[in-house]
Motif scaffolding. Sequence first.
Motif, PDB file in Angstrom:
ATOM      1  N   PRO A 297      11.461  12.340 -68.961  1.00 46.15           N
ATOM      2  CA  PRO A 297      10.290  13.027 -69.493  1.00 46.15           C
ATOM      3  C   PRO A 297       9.282  12.481 -68.228  1.00 46.15           C
ATOM      4  N   LYS A 298       8.264  13.107 -68.308  1.00 46.54           N
ATOM      5  CA  LYS A 298       7.247  12.982 -67.264  1.00 46.54           C
ATOM      6  C   LYS A 298       6.548  11.456 -67.326  1.00 46.54           C
ATOM      7  N   TRP A 299       6.485  11.091 -68.544  1.00 44.59           N
ATOM      8  CA  TRP A 299       5.618  10.063 -68.614  1.00 44.59           C
ATOM      9  C   TRP A 299       6.154   8.767 -68.061  1.00 44.59           C
ATOM     10  N   LEU A 300       7.706   8.774 -67.831  1.00 45.17           N
ATOM     11  CA  LEU A 300       8.456   7.622 -67.340  1.00 45.17           C
ATOM     12  C   LEU A 300       7.893   7.459 -65.625  1.00 45.17           C
ATOM     13  N   GLY A 301       7.539   8.489 -64.969  1.00 44.14           N
ATOM     14  CA  GLY A 301       6.811   8.178 -63.815  1.00 44.14           C
ATOM     15  C   GLY A 301       5.493   7.691 -63.870  1.00 44.14           C
ATOM     16  N   THR A 302       4.917   8.044 -64.701  1.00 46.88           N
ATOM     17  CA  THR A 302       3.529   7.357 -64.911  1.00 46.88           C
ATOM     18  C   THR A 302       3.796   5.939 -65.350  1.00 46.88           C
ATOM     19  N   LEU A 303       4.725   5.641 -66.068  1.00 43.36           N
ATOM     20  CA  LEU A 303       4.867   4.172 -66.744  1.00 43.36           C
ATOM     21  C   LEU A 303       5.136   3.296 -65.636  1.00 43.36           C
ATOM     22  N   PHE A 304       5.757   3.846 -64.572  1.00 45.88           N
ATOM     23  CA  PHE A 304       5.986   2.688 -63.318  1.00 45.88           C
ATOM     24  C   PHE A 304       4.773   2.571 -62.443  1.00 45.88           C
ATOM     25  N   VAL A 305       4.058   3.542 -62.484  1.00 44.99           N
ATOM     26  CA  VAL A 305       2.496   3.141 -61.585  1.00 44.99           C
ATOM     27  C   VAL A 305       1.522   2.660 -62.688  1.00 44.99           C
ATOM     28  N   LEU A 306       1.887   2.297 -63.873  1.00 39.78           N
ATOM     29  CA  LEU A 306       0.856   1.799 -64.701  1.00 39.78           C
ATOM     30  C   LEU A 306       0.237   0.233 -64.031  1.00 39.78           C
ATOM     31  N   PRO A 307       1.240  -0.606 -63.339  1.00 39.76           N
ATOM     32  CA  PRO A 307       0.586  -1.940 -62.661  1.00 39.76           C
ATOM     33  C   PRO A 307      -0.635  -1.658 -61.667  1.00 39.76           C
ATOM     34  N   ILE A 308      -0.787  -0.236 -61.215  1.00 42.43           N
ATOM     35  CA  ILE A 308      -1.872   0.070 -60.315  1.00 42.43           C
ATOM     36  C   ILE A 308      -3.083   0.611 -61.238  1.00 42.43           C
ATOM     37  N   LEU A 309      -2.871   1.078 -62.277  1.00 38.72           N
ATOM     38  CA  LEU A 309      -3.753   1.634 -63.133  1.00 38.72           C
ATOM     39  C   LEU A 309      -4.457   0.879 -64.009  1.00 38.72           C
ATOM     40  N   VAL A 310      -3.826  -0.401 -64.631  1.00 41.67           N
ATOM     41  CA  VAL A 310      -4.443  -1.504 -65.208  1.00 41.67           C
ATOM     42  C   VAL A 310      -4.987  -2.358 -64.545  1.00 41.67           C
ATOM     43  N   PRO A 311      -6.235  -2.785 -64.598  1.00 44.43           N
ATOM     44  CA  PRO A 311      -6.954  -3.608 -63.931  1.00 44.43           C
ATOM     45  C   PRO A 311      -6.050  -4.878 -63.535  1.00 44.43           C
ATOM     46  N   GLU A 312      -6.085  -5.242 -62.479  1.00 43.69           N
ATOM     47  CA  GLU A 312      -5.418  -6.351 -62.282  1.00 43.69           C
ATOM     48  C   GLU A 312      -5.601  -7.844 -62.638  1.00 43.69           C
ATOM     49  N   ILE A 313      -6.996  -7.946 -63.121  1.00 45.68           N
ATOM     50  CA  ILE A 313      -7.575  -9.134 -63.667  1.00 45.68           C
ATOM     51  C   ILE A 313      -7.182  -9.244 -65.160  1.00 45.68           C
ATOM     52  N   VAL A 314      -7.222  -7.932 -65.585  1.00 44.39           N
ATOM     53  CA  VAL A 314      -6.724  -7.699 -67.125  1.00 44.39           C
ATOM     54  C   VAL A 314      -5.168  -7.998 -67.250  1.00 44.39           C
ATOM     55  N   PHE A 315      -4.425  -7.714 -66.403  1.00 46.16           N
ATOM     56  CA  PHE A 315      -2.967  -7.830 -66.343  1.00 46.16           C
ATOM     57  C   PHE A 315      -2.748  -9.256 -66.114  1.00 46.16           C
ATOM     58  N   GLY A 316      -3.381  -9.933 -65.287  1.00 49.52           N
ATOM     59  CA  GLY A 316      -3.041 -11.239 -65.083  1.00 49.52           C
ATOM     60  C   GLY A 316      -3.566 -12.328 -66.421  1.00 49.52           C
ATOM     61  N   PHE A 317      -4.598 -11.925 -66.811  1.00 50.45           N
ATOM     62  CA  PHE A 317      -5.099 -12.429 -68.085  1.00 50.45           C
ATOM     63  C   PHE A 317      -4.053 -12.447 -69.161  1.00 50.45           C
ATOM     64  N   SER A 318      -3.676 -10.937 -69.426  1.00 50.17           N
ATOM     65  CA  SER A 318      -2.772 -10.777 -70.360  1.00 50.17           C
ATOM     66  C   SER A 318      -1.262 -11.356 -70.354  1.00 50.17           C
ATOM     67  N   LEU A 319      -0.935 -11.640 -69.026  1.00 47.19           N
ATOM     68  CA  LEU A 319       0.246 -12.050 -68.788  1.00 47.19           C
ATOM     69  C   LEU A 319       0.342 -13.594 -69.138  1.00 47.19           C
ATOM     70  N   LEU A 320      -0.878 -14.444 -68.618  1.00 45.75           N
ATOM     71  CA  LEU A 320      -0.906 -15.690 -69.216  1.00 45.75           C
ATOM     72  C   LEU A 320      -0.996 -15.894 -70.741  1.00 45.75           C
ATOM     73  N   LYS A 321      -1.799 -15.145 -71.465  1.00 43.56           N
ATOM     74  CA  LYS A 321      -1.806 -15.114 -72.778  1.00 43.56           C
ATOM     75  C   LYS A 321      -0.454 -14.826 -73.516  1.00 43.56           C
ATOM     76  N   SER A 322       0.328 -13.791 -73.029  1.00 45.84           N
ATOM     77  CA  SER A 322       1.417 -13.464 -74.022  1.00 45.84           C
ATOM     78  C   SER A 322       2.736 -14.026 -73.470  1.00 45.84           C
ATOM     79  N   VAL A 323       2.820 -14.003 -71.982  1.00 47.98           N
ATOM     80  CA  VAL A 323       3.938 -14.434 -71.463  1.00 47.98           C
ATOM     81  C   VAL A 323       4.070 -16.104 -71.236  1.00 47.98           C
TER      82      VAL A 323
END
Lengths: 274, 262
Positions: free
Chosen positions: B96-122
């Motif tokens: 499926p096409k979305w698989l390619g998009t899934l792997f570039v999500l780390p660029i699409l999601v604001p890094e600072i949001v990712f960092g904060f979410s990682l701290l909270k959840s992981v």
Amino acid sequence: MNKFAKWGLTLPATIAVVLLLVIPVVLTIATTFGEPKGVFSTYTAFFNSGFRTNILYRTLRIALITTAISLVIGFLTAYVIAQMPGRLKSIAIIAAVFPLLTGVVVRSFAWLIILGKNGILNSSLLSLGIISEPLSMLYTEGSVIVAMVYLFVPLMILTLTGVLEGIPRDVVEASASLGAKPIATFFQVILPLAVPGLIVGAVLVFTGSFTSYATPQLLGGEQMMMMGTLLYQRAMVTFDWVGASTIAAIMVVITIAIVSIMSRIARRLNPMAV
Amino acid sequence: MTARIHPLLGALAILVFLFLLAPLVIIIGASLSNTTYLTFPPQGLTLRWFANIFEISAFRNTALTSFQVAILGTGLSLLIGIPAAYALNRYRIGLPKWLGTLFVLPILVPEIVFGFSLLKSVTIGMGLPVYPSLIIGHALLVLPYSVRVVGASLASFDFSVEEAAISLGCPPLKTFFTVVLPNIRAGVIAAFILAFITSINDVSISVFLTGPGISTLPIQILAHMEQFFDPTIASVSVLLMLVTVGVMAIVEMTLGLTFLTK
């Protein structure tokens, strides 16, 4: 076998992204709707706070100005680079790649030395007699914008050099041989063909500056907070995690909206894709 | 495309390059100044600020952490990214096409949001210690390079070569390592370099994932700057620029720097 292989090979990366990125970010956004005061209460609180909306508008304004300046400077420079003979072109590309690969902390720090109260700009202006006492240039919107433009111009130059190099030589020559002056060729042939690339560059710079953290932290300080520094402050200084999550959600929504709208426009405006 | 350049445009380009390079020259100058404050042009020349870096244990430790995290994070991203890139290119129609998009999500999601979410959840939610969280965060941050850059080189790989090897009796795994991998070597090297430099310079994720005794070099630089404004920071910056020079030399030797405009 094939069926197993094609899913099996993508599985580790899929699990990693879903489990460690998608779910955590979705959870962050989800917590903003779980407040006892009402589903959207954190958002009404955000948009009713003059302090916080000011930061949102400032962030949008800085990102927009940075994008506009980077587009103009980047496009004109890339145009010059695209015309350069091979050797000079490699040197120009090296000169653009070097700052790009140098870290954001180092590049922002440079502007602290330049714009500081006892910085280079102040001391040269003083010794030239242009000003009589040092100007406070740091911790202003201007200082953040200068550093951001500095941060993103190399990215714009490299993106657009690639785009301009991809424009077929025949098209430019055809325009010239049909009697168009260079300036007409530039505005009527090259610019329209570069529009999709310009949009890609604009999206990269806008989202990059809209979500930046280190540059506003160093050059904006407490006075000139942006969304990124506000998120960090709420999360790690005041430990208001719901507030921080609300900021995160707003950033995600704006980023995704910009990316999807602009890529749709890029597709529509692409003159080569008929 | 080739056209004549207006002198004004040429002058503008020269100014832009001055704007790009002058701040870095200023840092180099400031790092050599024999003063206890940052100044340019340097007053007196000394290398003592470079020696000072090695005397501050926080710089030594965080530099080591940054290097380890960059190597392990990049390695991990290639480990899961190369198979994914291979599958996306080999079975292009079946996935499926979305698989390619899934792997570039780390660029699409604001890094600072990712960092904060990682701290909270992981880190807090799943109770994972800071150091592995940092490696995981960096591995995901650079995953798009592993998938896209390796993918670009797989896109021009002729898979019939692989089929030939397999039909001649070579086992699939051995075929991958002896036939496919050597052909996409340049892409793997490029992905590694881009990922490494992104990881080593990262601020927005690392800023959330520092714990007692664990921090990365960029975060340590930010912390140091809040207390001292001496030329040490300039000399650390110069060392980081040397890393950049090294990286560019590797890119030039393997792929040519023009690769970066593509």
